[in-house]
Design a protein around this motif. Sequence first.
Motif, PDB file in Angstrom:
ATOM      1  N   ASP A 264      -6.513  63.661  61.724  1.00  0.00           N
ATOM      2  CA  ASP A 264      -7.251  62.391  61.552  1.00  0.00           C
ATOM      3  C   ASP A 264      -6.541  61.426  60.611  1.00  0.00           C
ATOM      4  N   PHE A 265      -5.527  61.917  59.878  1.00  0.00           N
ATOM      5  CA  PHE A 265      -4.711  61.091  58.992  1.00  0.00           C
ATOM      6  C   PHE A 265      -5.567  60.282  58.019  1.00  0.00           C
ATOM      7  N   PRO A 266      -6.383  60.949  57.200  1.00  0.00           N
ATOM      8  CA  PRO A 266      -7.303  60.225  56.304  1.00  0.00           C
ATOM      9  C   PRO A 266      -6.591  59.547  55.143  1.00  0.00           C
ATOM     10  N   ILE A 267      -7.163  58.463  54.676  1.00  0.00           N
ATOM     11  CA  ILE A 267      -6.645  57.759  53.501  1.00  0.00           C
ATOM     12  C   ILE A 267      -6.741  58.695  52.297  1.00  0.00           C
ATOM     13  N   GLY A 268      -5.681  58.736  51.478  1.00  0.00           N
ATOM     14  CA  GLY A 268      -5.663  59.585  50.296  1.00  0.00           C
ATOM     15  C   GLY A 268      -5.023  60.940  50.510  1.00  0.00           C
ATOM     16  N   MET A 269      -4.740  61.300  51.770  1.00  0.00           N
ATOM     17  CA  MET A 269      -4.084  62.575  52.036  1.00  0.00           C
ATOM     18  C   MET A 269      -2.651  62.549  51.509  1.00  0.00           C
ATOM     19  N   GLU A 270      -2.205  63.656  50.920  1.00  0.00           N
ATOM     20  CA  GLU A 270      -0.824  63.784  50.432  1.00  0.00           C
ATOM     21  C   GLU A 270       0.027  64.446  51.494  1.00  0.00           C
ATOM     22  N   ILE A 271       1.195  63.863  51.748  1.00  0.00           N
ATOM     23  CA  ILE A 271       2.120  64.448  52.723  1.00  0.00           C
ATOM     24  C   ILE A 271       3.524  64.493  52.135  1.00  0.00           C
ATOM     25  N   THR A 272       4.375  65.303  52.768  1.00  0.00           N
ATOM     26  CA  THR A 272       5.777  65.408  52.355  1.00  0.00           C
ATOM     27  C   THR A 272       6.620  64.441  53.176  1.00  0.00           C
ATOM     28  N   VAL A 273       7.476  63.684  52.494  1.00  0.00           N
ATOM     29  CA  VAL A 273       8.363  62.741  53.171  1.00  0.00           C
ATOM     30  C   VAL A 273       9.750  62.833  52.543  1.00  0.00           C
ATOM     31  N   PRO A 274      10.810  62.394  53.268  1.00  0.00           N
ATOM     32  CA  PRO A 274      12.138  62.349  52.668  1.00  0.00           C
ATOM     33  C   PRO A 274      12.154  61.419  51.454  1.00  0.00           C
ATOM     34  N   THR A 275      13.084  61.639  50.539  1.00  0.00           N
ATOM     35  CA  THR A 275      13.113  60.851  49.299  1.00  0.00           C
ATOM     36  C   THR A 275      13.555  59.416  49.513  1.00  0.00           C
ATOM     37  N   THR A 276      14.062  59.088  50.701  1.00  0.00           N
ATOM     38  CA  THR A 276      14.445  57.698  50.953  1.00  0.00           C
ATOM     39  C   THR A 276      13.188  56.876  51.213  1.00  0.00           C
ATOM     40  N   ILE A 277      12.278  56.902  50.242  1.00  0.00           N
ATOM     41  CA  ILE A 277      10.977  56.267  50.442  1.00  0.00           C
ATOM     42  C   ILE A 277      11.067  54.748  50.311  1.00  0.00           C
ATOM     43  N   PHE A 278      10.554  54.059  51.307  1.00  0.00           N
ATOM     44  CA  PHE A 278      10.486  52.602  51.315  1.00  0.00           C
ATOM     45  C   PHE A 278      11.845  51.942  51.094  1.00  0.00           C
ATOM     46  N   VAL A 279      12.885  52.507  51.702  1.00  0.00           N
ATOM     47  CA  VAL A 279      14.192  51.853  51.648  1.00  0.00           C
ATOM     48  C   VAL A 279      14.112  50.555  52.444  1.00  0.00           C
ATOM     49  N   SER A 280      14.565  49.463  51.873  1.00  0.00           N
ATOM     50  CA  SER A 280      14.557  48.185  52.567  1.00  0.00           C
ATOM     51  C   SER A 280      15.415  48.278  53.815  1.00  0.00           C
ATOM     52  N   LEU A 281      14.863  47.851  54.951  1.00  0.00           N
ATOM     53  CA  LEU A 281      15.625  47.907  56.194  1.00  0.00           C
ATOM     54  C   LEU A 281      16.903  47.084  56.102  1.00  0.00           C
ATOM     55  N   LYS A 282      16.795  45.904  55.519  1.00  0.00           N
ATOM     56  CA  LYS A 282      17.972  45.037  55.417  1.00  0.00           C
ATOM     57  C   LYS A 282      19.056  45.670  54.551  1.00  0.00           C
ATOM     58  N   ASP A 283      18.612  46.341  53.464  1.00  0.00           N
ATOM     59  CA  ASP A 283      19.584  46.954  52.566  1.00  0.00           C
ATOM     60  C   ASP A 283      20.287  48.151  53.206  1.00  0.00           C
ATOM     61  N   SER A 284      19.623  48.764  54.204  1.00  0.00           N
ATOM     62  CA  SER A 284      20.207  49.961  54.807  1.00  0.00           C
ATOM     63  C   SER A 284      21.117  49.641  55.991  1.00  0.00           C
ATOM     64  N   ILE A 285      21.195  48.371  56.390  1.00  0.00           N
ATOM     65  CA  ILE A 285      22.010  48.004  57.548  1.00  0.00           C
ATOM     66  C   ILE A 285      23.495  48.078  57.205  1.00  0.00           C
ATOM     67  N   GLN A 286      24.250  48.748  58.075  1.00  0.00           N
ATOM     68  CA  GLN A 286      25.693  48.872  57.894  1.00  0.00           C
ATOM     69  C   GLN A 286      26.401  47.638  58.455  1.00  0.00           C
ATOM     70  N   PRO A 287      27.627  47.356  57.989  1.00  0.00           N
ATOM     71  CA  PRO A 287      28.388  46.221  58.530  1.00  0.00           C
ATOM     72  C   PRO A 287      28.553  46.354  60.045  1.00  0.00           C
ATOM     73  N   GLY A 288      28.415  45.248  60.751  1.00  0.00           N
ATOM     74  CA  GLY A 288      28.567  45.272  62.198  1.00  0.00           C
ATOM     75  C   GLY A 288      27.256  45.503  62.941  1.00  0.00           C
ATOM     76  N   PHE A 289      26.144  45.679  62.176  1.00  0.00           N
ATOM     77  CA  PHE A 289      24.850  45.905  62.804  1.00  0.00           C
ATOM     78  C   PHE A 289      23.848  44.880  62.277  1.00  0.00           C
ATOM     79  N   GLU A 290      22.719  44.735  63.000  1.00  0.00           N
ATOM     80  CA  GLU A 290      21.679  43.803  62.588  1.00  0.00           C
ATOM     81  C   GLU A 290      20.319  44.338  63.008  1.00  0.00           C
ATOM     82  N   LEU A 291      19.271  43.729  62.458  1.00  0.00           N
ATOM     83  CA  LEU A 291      17.907  44.119  62.798  1.00  0.00           C
ATOM     84  C   LEU A 291      17.408  43.259  63.951  1.00  0.00           C
ATOM     85  N   TYR A 292      16.601  43.870  64.835  1.00  0.00           N
ATOM     86  CA  TYR A 292      16.049  43.142  65.973  1.00  0.00           C
ATOM     87  C   TYR A 292      14.581  43.533  66.133  1.00  0.00           C
TER      88      TYR A 292
END
Length: 722
Positions: A264-292
């Motif tokens: 049910d994915f309730p609000i307040g539930m704790e889950i495990t996620v990779p440590t790259t939490i909330f990495v900015s998409l723009k900051d993670s883009i490599q040269p030669g690529f873009e967001l669409y």
Amino acid sequence: MKKFLLFFILLVIGNSAMAQQYKSHTVVKGENVYRIAKRYNTTPEAIYKINPTAKDGIQEGQILAIPVVNDEEYKTHVVEKGDTVFSLSQKYNTTQEAIFILNPEAVNGINLGQILRVGKIEKKEQTALDLGSEEGKDAVLDSLKIIPEEQKIIRFITHKVKRKETLYGIAKKYNITVEDIKKQNKRLYSEQIKKKDKIRIPVFAQETTAVAKPTEIDSISPNSRLTTTTRYIVKPKDTRYGIARRHGITITQLEQLNPTMDPDFPIGMEITVPTTIFVSLKDSIQPGFELYEVKPKETIFGILKRTGISSDSLFNMNPYLREGLKAGMVITIPKDTMAATIPQIGKYLDLGSKLYNFKPKKVAVMLPFSLDTLNFEVIQETEEHLKKKQSLRIALDLYSGILIAVDSAKTKGITTELNVFDTKKNNNTQHIRKILKDHDFEGTDAVIGPLYQNNLETVAAELRKYETPIFSPASRKESNLYDNFFQTRPTNEMLQERIISYVEKDSTDKNIIIIVQQGKKYEEIKEKLKAKFPEAKVAKIEEGNYLYEVHLGKVLVENKPNWVFLESNDVAMLSNVIPLLNAKAESHKITLFTSDKNSAFDDDSVKNEHLSKLHLHYPSFYKEFDEEDEEGNKHVTPFTKKYKAIYGSDPNNWAVRGFDIAYDILMRLGSADDMYHAVSFEGTTQYVENKFNYTKKMLGGYCNDATYIIKFDNDLKLTLID
């Protein structure tokens, strides 16, 4: 020999990639790779990767190696006519909720031919190993998997379900997983728990662990950044897809990291996620690529075709795409691949040379023909009615142009199913809703019309559920309510911005003068001009919108060009100011501008000779004049020739507009997957008199911001200057 080679290849694969599990699958009649992928919770691309020959087609009896994310298989069903989620839940002895969990996309409805998962296939234990049988082959291939060691159950506890309890909460209470409970209570794979239910809870010999080790995370991650995990608390509006995307993993991988996660994915539930939490998409883009950003109704096939990359490359860059493509997704693609597919003719896009979608187009035309008010038996009465009824004349002219557009598109290979509906009059909500109810509009590629804004809003609202594009052919009013609303005519504000921007680019060393009609209606444009040109001089206008020559003399200068903005729809004011400016042009350099060349400028009391001498500049959404060739002869377009041959007269502006709008729609549909894909092309299209560049508004749908700037040149000629 072939069977031995298959076994050998699978053995090598199993030994070289111990982290991956494989199964064998014998193709049965009617199966395709997509359906098999659905069964094993994998993707067609993953199957093709280890079965390259499957790309050429699969046959009944063929054995495929199937990579599996977990040791689960699903029953599949191909949706047939009359199927509903409820009927399928009855047929397969499950619940509607269970089908929705296995097929999230089904929440928006199911379609004919769609493949759905309808339940898990229970595993059967192998009792014998016969290498000569199909079962024996499956057993050998299944033995290549790494099978986790089963924990020993020492006893069971009976748990009586209380009000508001969930499987996740119960599992957490007994320090086990939801899957552990379901294995011992098979009905819970397809049913939800209810108050007072009694379920068996296994007690294991040793404690289970639910958090993946760092090495396991590495094996499921799309890149080397994901080496450790952290805890994340689910917030309002969070979804499994959103959290997975922001951490660069798939929903399946998120579930692997959180085997006890509450469905049910309730609000307040704790889950495990990779440590790259909330990495900015723009900051993670490599040269030669873009967001669409994915547009509504866009398909993976369309993106692959336009970018020219392989599906494996697209999924490697965007692993969460394996869960499905959705409008609004932000994905990574190679730079400059989406906009470079359509060639240009001069400054304009050439859609006709990039046609590939030749599926017949379904287009509806909704205009106020008012056929119920016509008496066709009395010709004179009908002609008189046509002369008086302006909306009917506009509707007929638009329709005449649309018909030629359909015929012209046909010569390019684009066939059209054209459905025409009479909206009769303005504010005709009840009649329009009846039209939409009595006819099937699902699958309609575009609707041209209605003519009136109120009727347009009604159609846009009713057809929003199908995401059907609704094109407004005449109204300048914007709609801030509906994402499927396409305004083909630029607004007055856009025209203002166009001419102001043009002057602003070359305003250095110019004496800017503002002459604006009195009244609340014109106060806004006056303030806008003053804000854009703070050094501008404002001429004093007397009561009754009259300008004295002495006041004009105070704002003019002789040592630099005088650029004059004249904003008015008062014939008396124009016939006063323009002659004064024309007289002053003998001793001063004067150029005249207006953001709105309305019908008052065309009045007989305003002489075109004066406008020509003052070189009036104004913005327009259409060309307003006939082009000439190098020898000065009038240029006759193929559309004009065809129109005159059919109707016996030259087309007026509304007929040209009908052609341009409809032809642009058909060319866009022919060069894209659908209209939302087509309007993502960067650039402007141009046809007989109109040009189109649709941009998405912050609120509402799309607006055409393509405009012209026209200048009165010498000898009363109109020149297109920008």
